[in-house]
Write a protein that holds these residues in place. Structure first.
Motif, PDB file in Angstrom:
ATOM      1  N   ASP A  57     -83.866  30.153  75.063  1.00 27.38           N
ATOM      2  CA  ASP A  57     -83.377  29.868  76.405  1.00 27.38           C
ATOM      3  C   ASP A  57     -83.622  31.034  77.364  1.00 27.38           C
ATOM      4  OD1 ASP A  57     -82.582  27.411  75.587  1.00 27.38           O
ATOM      5  OD2 ASP A  57     -80.436  27.846  75.536  1.00 27.38           O
ATOM      6  N   LEU A  58     -83.821  32.223  76.816  1.00 31.75           N
ATOM      7  CA  LEU A  58     -84.177  33.373  77.639  1.00 31.75           C
ATOM      8  C   LEU A  58     -85.668  33.390  77.965  1.00 31.75           C
ATOM      9  CD1 LEU A  58     -82.112  36.209  75.894  1.00 31.75           C
ATOM     10  CD2 LEU A  58     -81.612  35.095  78.080  1.00 31.75           C
ATOM     11  N   GLY A  59     -86.409  32.442  77.378  1.00 31.78           N
ATOM     12  CA  GLY A  59     -87.841  32.353  77.648  1.00 31.78           C
ATOM     13  C   GLY A  59     -88.702  33.159  76.705  1.00 31.78           C
ATOM     14  N   LEU A  60     -88.129  33.670  75.617  1.00 32.30           N
ATOM     15  CA  LEU A  60     -88.921  34.461  74.675  1.00 32.30           C
ATOM     16  C   LEU A  60     -89.893  33.569  73.912  1.00 32.30           C
ATOM     17  CD1 LEU A  60     -86.624  36.573  75.175  1.00 32.30           C
ATOM     18  CD2 LEU A  60     -86.939  37.255  72.798  1.00 32.30           C
ATOM     19  N   PRO A  61     -91.123  34.029  73.711  1.00 35.15           N
ATOM     20  CA  PRO A  61     -92.046  33.287  72.855  1.00 35.15           C
ATOM     21  C   PRO A  61     -91.575  33.364  71.409  1.00 35.15           C
ATOM     22  CG  PRO A  61     -93.007  35.393  73.466  1.00 35.15           C
ATOM     23  CD  PRO A  61     -91.742  35.251  74.274  1.00 35.15           C
ATOM     24  N   LEU A  62     -92.016  32.423  70.605  1.00 36.30           N
ATOM     25  CA  LEU A  62     -91.517  32.335  69.232  1.00 36.30           C
ATOM     26  C   LEU A  62     -91.869  33.575  68.414  1.00 36.30           C
ATOM     27  CD1 LEU A  62     -92.221  28.569  68.423  1.00 36.30           C
ATOM     28  CD2 LEU A  62     -90.127  29.648  69.272  1.00 36.30           C
ATOM     29  N   THR A  63     -93.021  34.178  68.678  1.00 33.47           N
ATOM     30  CA  THR A  63     -93.386  35.382  67.928  1.00 33.47           C
ATOM     31  C   THR A  63     -92.413  36.517  68.209  1.00 33.47           C
ATOM     32  OG1 THR A  63     -94.941  35.920  69.715  1.00 33.47           O
ATOM     33  CG2 THR A  63     -95.838  34.837  67.759  1.00 33.47           C
ATOM     34  N   ARG A  64     -91.999  36.631  69.478  1.00 33.99           N
ATOM     35  CA  ARG A  64     -91.033  37.671  69.851  1.00 33.99           C
ATOM     36  C   ARG A  64     -89.657  37.363  69.255  1.00 33.99           C
ATOM     37  NH1 ARG A  64     -89.220  42.484  70.201  1.00 33.99           N
ATOM     38  NH2 ARG A  64     -87.915  42.979  72.017  1.00 33.99           N
ATOM     39  N   ILE A  65     -89.284  36.081  69.219  1.00 34.99           N
ATOM     40  CA  ILE A  65     -88.006  35.686  68.616  1.00 34.99           C
ATOM     41  C   ILE A  65     -87.976  36.104  67.153  1.00 34.99           C
ATOM     42  CG2 ILE A  65     -86.614  33.702  67.880  1.00 34.99           C
ATOM     43  CD1 ILE A  65     -87.372  32.320  70.467  1.00 34.99           C
ATOM     44  N   ALA A  66     -89.082  35.893  66.456  1.00 39.62           N
ATOM     45  CA  ALA A  66     -89.151  36.279  65.045  1.00 39.62           C
ATOM     46  C   ALA A  66     -88.938  37.778  64.885  1.00 39.62           C
ATOM     47  CB  ALA A  66     -90.499  35.861  64.457  1.00 39.62           C
ATOM     48  N   GLU A  67     -89.531  38.561  65.774  1.00 36.99           N
ATOM     49  CA  GLU A  67     -89.373  40.019  65.711  1.00 36.99           C
ATOM     50  C   GLU A  67     -87.916  40.417  65.941  1.00 36.99           C
ATOM     51  OE1 GLU A  67     -92.012  41.539  68.629  1.00 36.99           O
ATOM     52  OE2 GLU A  67     -93.840  40.982  67.548  1.00 36.99           O
ATOM     53  N   VAL A  68     -87.271  39.776  66.910  1.00 36.14           N
ATOM     54  CA  VAL A  68     -85.877  40.091  67.215  1.00 36.14           C
ATOM     55  C   VAL A  68     -84.983  39.749  66.026  1.00 36.14           C
ATOM     56  CG1 VAL A  68     -83.902  39.492  68.667  1.00 36.14           C
ATOM     57  CG2 VAL A  68     -86.155  39.806  69.702  1.00 36.14           C
ATOM     58  N   LEU A  69     -85.210  38.597  65.429  1.00 36.62           N
ATOM     59  CA  LEU A  69     -84.392  38.183  64.287  1.00 36.62           C
ATOM     60  C   LEU A  69     -84.547  39.140  63.113  1.00 36.62           C
ATOM     61  CD1 LEU A  69     -84.931  34.302  64.288  1.00 36.62           C
ATOM     62  CD2 LEU A  69     -82.935  35.564  65.085  1.00 36.62           C
ATOM     63  N   GLU A  70     -85.759  39.576  62.864  1.00 36.08           N
ATOM     64  CA  GLU A  70     -85.999  40.471  61.735  1.00 36.08           C
ATOM     65  C   GLU A  70     -85.458  41.871  61.986  1.00 36.08           C
ATOM     66  OE1 GLU A  70     -87.004  39.441  58.825  1.00 36.08           O
ATOM     67  OE2 GLU A  70     -87.068  37.448  59.746  1.00 36.08           O
ATOM     68  N   SER A  71     -85.336  42.244  63.266  1.00 32.93           N
ATOM     69  CA  SER A  71     -84.874  43.595  63.575  1.00 32.93           C
ATOM     70  C   SER A  71     -83.348  43.702  63.591  1.00 32.93           C
ATOM     71  CB  SER A  71     -85.410  44.034  64.939  1.00 32.93           C
ATOM     72  OG  SER A  71     -84.863  43.246  65.980  1.00 32.93           O
ATOM     73  N   THR A  72     -82.663  42.560  63.546  1.00 36.97           N
ATOM     74  CA  THR A  72     -81.201  42.552  63.580  1.00 36.97           C
ATOM     75  C   THR A  72     -80.670  41.883  62.329  1.00 36.97           C
ATOM     76  OG1 THR A  72     -81.320  42.318  65.982  1.00 36.97           O
ATOM     77  CG2 THR A  72     -79.171  41.965  64.958  1.00 36.97           C
ATOM     78  N   THR A  73     -80.103  42.675  61.431  1.00 38.92           N
ATOM     79  CA  THR A  73     -79.635  42.129  60.158  1.00 38.92           C
ATOM     80  C   THR A  73     -78.203  41.603  60.228  1.00 38.92           C
ATOM     81  OG1 THR A  73     -78.923  44.341  59.456  1.00 38.92           O
ATOM     82  CG2 THR A  73     -81.152  43.635  58.839  1.00 38.92           C
ATOM     83  N   ASP A  74     -77.452  42.019  61.247  1.00 42.80           N
ATOM     84  CA  ASP A  74     -76.057  41.605  61.373  1.00 42.80           C
ATOM     85  C   ASP A  74     -75.946  40.467  62.391  1.00 42.80           C
ATOM     86  OD1 ASP A  74     -73.368  41.261  61.678  1.00 42.80           O
ATOM     87  OD2 ASP A  74     -72.902  43.356  62.127  1.00 42.80           O
ATOM     88  N   PRO A  75     -75.811  39.209  61.942  1.00 42.28           N
ATOM     89  CA  PRO A  75     -75.758  38.098  62.892  1.00 42.28           C
ATOM     90  C   PRO A  75     -74.532  38.135  63.787  1.00 42.28           C
ATOM     91  CG  PRO A  75     -75.217  37.344  60.666  1.00 42.28           C
ATOM     92  CD  PRO A  75     -75.706  38.756  60.546  1.00 42.28           C
ATOM     93  N   VAL A  76     -73.414  38.680  63.300  1.00 44.89           N
ATOM     94  CA  VAL A  76     -72.204  38.750  64.126  1.00 44.89           C
ATOM     95  C   VAL A  76     -72.430  39.670  65.320  1.00 44.89           C
ATOM     96  CG1 VAL A  76     -69.783  39.456  64.189  1.00 44.89           C
ATOM     97  CG2 VAL A  76     -70.666  38.213  62.202  1.00 44.89           C
ATOM     98  N   ALA A  77     -73.024  40.828  65.075  1.00 47.77           N
ATOM     99  CA  ALA A  77     -73.305  41.756  66.165  1.00 47.77           C
ATOM    100  C   ALA A  77     -74.283  41.142  67.162  1.00 47.77           C
ATOM    101  CB  ALA A  77     -73.871  43.063  65.608  1.00 47.77           C
ATOM    102  N   ALA A  78     -75.291  40.447  66.641  1.00 45.46           N
ATOM    103  CA  ALA A  78     -76.285  39.836  67.527  1.00 45.46           C
ATOM    104  C   ALA A  78     -75.663  38.740  68.379  1.00 45.46           C
ATOM    105  CB  ALA A  78     -77.425  39.257  66.688  1.00 45.46           C
ATOM    106  N   LEU A  79     -74.829  37.905  67.761  1.00 51.01           N
ATOM    107  CA  LEU A  79     -74.190  36.833  68.513  1.00 51.01           C
ATOM    108  C   LEU A  79     -73.196  37.386  69.529  1.00 51.01           C
ATOM    109  CD1 LEU A  79     -73.663  34.216  65.670  1.00 51.01           C
ATOM    110  CD2 LEU A  79     -75.233  34.037  67.611  1.00 51.01           C
TER     111      LEU A  79
END
Length: 251
Positions: A57-79
Motif C-alpha cells: 500500500d506504500l507503493g513498494l515493488p515486490l522485490t523491495r518488500i522481500a528485502e524489507v521482510l528479510e531485514s526485519t526478523t521481529d514482526p511485532v516491532a515491524a507491525l
C-alpha cells in the motif's frame, strides 16, 4: 489453525491469483499443502501477508518488500512501526478533511478563503524521512528535483495528463470494458508510460522492477479509498488493477 487459499483471499481482500504469484516468487510460500496441492496458510503466514499488504500500500515493488521482510526478523516491532505510520496518515487525512470542509463552507457563505487553512495537511514534505527510508535517498531527491524544476505550465500539463488518464479509466469501467480488451490494454500502456515519466521511480529506471512496482500500485488503487475515488469508486479501481495485471501478464 490454518486457512485455505480461497479463505485467505477472501479475508484479505486479495485474489487467489495474487497469492499464487507471491508463492511463485518466494514472497509468501504456503505453510502447507493438501494432498491435492491446495495451498494453506497458518497464523505466521497471515502475519507475513499483512506486512506484505501494508508495504504494498506504500507503493513498494515486490522485490523491495522481500528485502524489507528479510531485514526485519521481529514482526511485532515491524507491525508497531506500521501502526505509527498509519497513525500519521490518519492524522494527515483528518487535517485534509477539515481543511476541505472549511473551504466548502467559506465558498458557500461567500467568505474570503484563507490559504493557510485551505492547505493544512497537504504538505507531503513532512513524510520526507519515510519516503527516503522506503525508496532511498536517490529516488526521493531525483523525483523532488524533477518536480520542483518544472515550470507552472509543465506541472499543469502533467496533472492534466493524469486527469485525462483517470477519466479514461472511469469511462471504460462504466462502459463495461473487459480488463483484457484492446481499449484496456491501451489504457494500461498509457498508464505505465505515465508512471515512467516520473524520475526516481522504479518505472523510470530501465533496470528497475517496473513489473513489481506497477503490480504493487495496482493493488494499492483498490486498497486505498483515495485512489478508488480517483477511478470512480471500488469497481473502477478493481477494473484498473485487473487491466494492469492482465497487461503485465501478457507482456
Amino acid at each position: 489453525m490454518d486457512w485455505s487459499i480461497q479463505e485467505t483471499a477472501r479475508l484479505t481482500g486479495t485474489t487467489s491469483r495474487t497469492l499464487r504469484h507471491y508463492d511463485a516468487i518466494g514472497l509468501l510460500p504456503p505453510s502447507s499443502r493438501t494432498a491435492n496441492g491446495n495451498r494453506h496458510y497458518d497464523e505466521a503466514s497471515l502475519v507475513r501477508l499483512q506486512r506484505i499488504l501494508l508495504l504494498r500500500d506504500l507503493g513498494l515493488p515486490l522485490t523491495r518488500i522481500a528485502e524489507v521482510l528479510e531485514s526485519t526478523t521481529d514482526p511485532v516491532a515491524a507491525l508497531t512501526d506500521h501502526v505509527r505510520a498509519l497513525g500519521r496518515e490518519r492524522a494527515r487525512l483528518t487535517r485534509q478533511i477539515r481543511a476541505v470542509t472549511a473551504t466548502i463552507e467559506r465558498v458557500k457563505a461567500g467568505e474570503p478563503l484563507m490559504a493557510e487553512e485551505m492547505f493544512d495537511g497537504f504538505d507531503h514534505r513532512e513524510y520526507e524521512d519515510e519516503v527516503r527510508q522506503t525508496w532511498g535517498d536517490r529516488a526521493y531527491e531525483t523525483s523532488q528535483t524533477w518536480w520542483t524544476g518544472l515550470s507552472a505550465p509543465e506541472r499543469s500539463d502533467w496533472q492534466s495528463r493524469a486527469a485525462a488518464l483517470a477519466d479514461g479509466w472511469s469511462q471504460a469501467a462504466e462502459a463495461g470494458v473487459t480488463p483484457d480488451s484492446p481499449e484496456a490494454r491501451d489504457l494500461s500502456r498509457r498508464h505505465i508510460e505515465w508512471l515512467s515519466s516520473v524520475p526516481g521511480t522504479p518505472a523510470s529506471d530501465p533496470a528497475g522492477d517496473t513489473d513489481g512496482y506497477v503490480r504493487g500500485l495496482a493493488e494499492m488503487y483498490v486498497a486505498d479509498p483515495r485512489f478508488a475515488a480517483t477511478y470512480g469508486g471500488d469497481q473502477g479501481a478493481q477494473f484498473v488493477r485487473d487491466a494492469l495485471v492482465s497487461y503485465l501478464d501478457a507482456n
